[in-house]
Design an enzyme around this catalytic site. Structure first.
Site, mmCIF file in Angstrom:
data_model
loop_
_atom_site.group_PDB
_atom_site.id
_atom_site.type_symbol
_atom_site.label_atom_id
_atom_site.label_comp_id
_atom_site.label_asym_id
_atom_site.label_seq_id
_atom_site.Cartn_x
_atom_site.Cartn_y
_atom_site.Cartn_z
ATOM 1 N N HIS A 32 14.810 -28.293 -22.020
ATOM 2 C CA HIS A 32 14.476 -29.127 -20.671
ATOM 3 C C HIS A 32 15.123 -28.750 -19.550
ATOM 4 O O HIS A 32 16.372 -28.103 -19.723
ATOM 5 C CB HIS A 32 14.359 -30.507 -21.057
ATOM 6 C CG HIS A 32 13.414 -31.106 -21.855
ATOM 7 N ND1 HIS A 32 13.358 -32.469 -22.019
ATOM 8 C CD2 HIS A 32 12.521 -30.434 -22.695
ATOM 9 C CE1 HIS A 32 12.127 -32.668 -23.001
ATOM 10 N NE2 HIS A 32 11.788 -31.493 -23.276
ATOM 11 N N GLU A 54 17.101 -30.356 -17.687
ATOM 12 C CA GLU A 54 18.639 -30.916 -17.663
ATOM 13 C C GLU A 54 19.603 -29.829 -18.641
ATOM 14 O O GLU A 54 20.746 -29.642 -18.253
ATOM 15 C CB GLU A 54 18.523 -32.092 -18.169
ATOM 16 C CG GLU A 54 18.062 -33.113 -17.279
ATOM 17 C CD GLU A 54 16.458 -33.541 -17.730
ATOM 18 O OE1 GLU A 54 16.026 -34.611 -17.674
ATOM 19 O OE2 GLU A 54 15.756 -32.495 -18.183
ATOM 20 N N ALA A 96 -22.827 -18.503 0.070
ATOM 21 C CA ALA A 96 -23.663 -17.415 -0.237
ATOM 22 C C ALA A 96 -24.631 -17.317 0.849
ATOM 23 O O ALA A 96 -25.029 -18.186 1.521
ATOM 24 C CB ALA A 96 -24.227 -17.345 -1.653
ATOM 25 N N ALA A 141 -28.804 -16.277 2.175
ATOM 26 C CA ALA A 141 -29.890 -16.711 1.744
ATOM 27 C C ALA A 141 -30.562 -15.912 0.516
ATOM 28 O O ALA A 141 -31.154 -16.390 -0.167
ATOM 29 C CB ALA A 141 -30.961 -16.859 3.013
ATOM 30 N N ARG A 198 -5.321 -12.056 -12.495
ATOM 31 C CA ARG A 198 -4.942 -10.916 -12.311
ATOM 32 C C ARG A 198 -3.786 -10.779 -11.079
ATOM 33 O O ARG A 198 -3.714 -11.902 -10.383
ATOM 34 C CB ARG A 198 -5.997 -10.007 -11.919
ATOM 35 C CG ARG A 198 -7.121 -9.878 -12.917
ATOM 36 C CD ARG A 198 -8.125 -8.867 -12.742
ATOM 37 N NE ARG A 198 -8.781 -9.290 -11.239
ATOM 38 C CZ ARG A 198 -9.657 -9.920 -11.040
ATOM 39 N NH1 ARG A 198 -10.223 -10.631 -12.099
ATOM 40 N NH2 ARG A 198 -10.030 -10.290 -9.806
ATOM 41 N N GLU A 206 -13.932 -24.161 -10.335
ATOM 42 C CA GLU A 206 -14.230 -23.095 -9.301
ATOM 43 C C GLU A 206 -15.630 -23.144 -8.812
ATOM 44 O O GLU A 206 -16.157 -22.094 -8.228
ATOM 45 C CB GLU A 206 -13.825 -21.703 -9.883
ATOM 46 C CG GLU A 206 -12.235 -21.546 -10.094
ATOM 47 C CD GLU A 206 -11.884 -19.954 -9.955
ATOM 48 O OE1 GLU A 206 -12.803 -19.195 -9.498
ATOM 49 O OE2 GLU A 206 -10.969 -19.620 -10.701
ATOM 50 N N ALA A 222 -19.637 -29.038 -9.038
ATOM 51 C CA ALA A 222 -18.677 -29.627 -8.186
ATOM 52 C C ALA A 222 -19.415 -30.942 -7.967
ATOM 53 O O ALA A 222 -18.498 -31.938 -7.631
ATOM 54 C CB ALA A 222 -18.238 -28.763 -6.934
#
Length: 366
Positions: A54, A56, A165, A167, A210, A293, A299
């Protein structure tokens, strides 16, 4: 009363703790700074990985005999139990530390009580210095302990008029290389990266980290209710990182690797899977932080379930005027029920603007 030196030392401990993001789960990130009896820096450390020493212990080892009579500044209350490592409260006492200042109390029943152990041994104990900053740095772990589910950060990239995005469906690239590199930093700090079937079908994303040295690859999760989006040969099924494909209990997933399939109940209302069941399953696997994401439908389901703890939006100085919005139906029928956010940061990332915000109710509870 806390001094300027106390504040400086604790802020250093908080910055050290952040170095453990993405590598300590299911443990918290913790930083520690030790000053000697004269107030001079003697040692510092942070929790690097689960099962390892840890913060500490790292700091005490660096300080050696100079820790005796000194002060230890810790971002989280020193633990009081023996797990894979020994109790830090006892280690501080045995090192002869005279004073301990910690930012946030440990909410776990098995580890709490470190402050009491220190006081019983005659150590002076202070609590709450830079607590809000330390809480923010350890938000994922604290959320998982307090709510019993992973912390969820929803990230999206959009034009200035909110489109993800055009159309015709094209979206590469709306934001800059600098923003995309920053997203890999977020991935490196998360235990799991989650996308929906639309993203999997359209982008065939890889979802691995990456360009971040020493990064621990997060668990890749695709929410594919009908088991139709992730097909054999999908990039997310390679061996760069572990993967789960969450499907409905009745879905035909024979084309997927058996070990990658996670069966979950469907949502009680609307399409998709039950978000709480998904988070429960991930939490049971040791996931304490989720980077959501996309896409907009998934979402929206997370927002509707009340499980988004932070939003990070990358806004490009671009206008499209048409195309899908960043967020789909989130179960908000009227302006009075809008999810209000508090902006905590707005910074330039290359030509883009990165805006970070948290639900206003969560901000008030802090």
């Amino acid at each position: 009363m806390d001094t300027a030196a106390d504040t400086t030392a604790m802020r250093r401990a908080i910055s050290l703790a952040a170095r453990g993001l993405g590598s300590t789960s299911p443990n918290p990130v913790v930083g520690c700074v030790v000053l000697d009896a004269e107030g001079r820096p003697a040692g510092e450390g942070y929790h690097r990985r689960a099962g390892g020493p840890h913060a500490e212990i790292q700091a005490l080892r660096a300080a050696g005999d100079r820790a005796r009579g000194g002060t230890a500044y810790v971002t989280l209350e020193p633990c009081n139990h023996t797990g894979r490592t020994g109790p830090c409260a006892r280690a501080l006492v045995e090192a002869g530390i005279g004073r301990v200042v910690y930012a946030v109390a440990d909410p776990t029943p098995q580890a709490t009580g470190g402050a009491d152990t220190l006081r019983a041994a005659g150590v002076t104990v202070g609590r709450g210095l830079l607590a809000a900053e330390a809480e923010a740095g350890n938000a994922a772990w604290l959320t998982s302990v307090r709510l019993g589910r992973p912390y969820v950060l929803w990230k999206y990239a959009a034009t200035l008029d909110g489109r993800i995005a055009a159309a015709d469906g094209t979206s590469r690239w709306i934001t800059s290389p600098e923003s995309r590199a920053d997203v890999h930093r977020l991935r490196a700090e998360a235990d799991a990266v989650v996308v929906g079937s639309g993203t999997a079908r359209t982008d065939d994303p890889h979802l691995a980290v990456r360009g971040v040295e020493g990064a621990v690859q997060p668990l890749r999760v695709v929410v594919d209710t009908g088991a139709t989006a992730v097909r054999p040969g999908a990039r997310v099924l390679d061996d760069a990182a572990p993967t789960l494909v969450a499907v409905a209990e009745d879905a035909d997933a024979r084309h997927l690797p058996e070990e990658a399939v996670l069966r979950l109940p469907r949502a009680a209302t609307g399409p998709g899977l039950a978000v709480p069941a998904l988070l429960d399953a991930l939490h049971a696997r040791g996931v304490r932080s989720v980077l959501l994401e996309g896409g907009p439908g998934l979402a929206g389901a997370f927002v509707a379930a009340g499980t988004v703890d932070k939003v990070v939006g990358y806004l490009a100085p671009v206008l499209l005027g048409a195309g899908p919005a960043a967020l789909a139906d989130a179960g908000i029928p009227t302006i009075s029920e809008a999810l209000r956010l508090d902006v905590t940061e707005a910074v330039r990332i290359g030509p883009d603007l990165r805006v970070t915000a948290v639900p206003a109710t969560a901000r008030k509870e802090d």
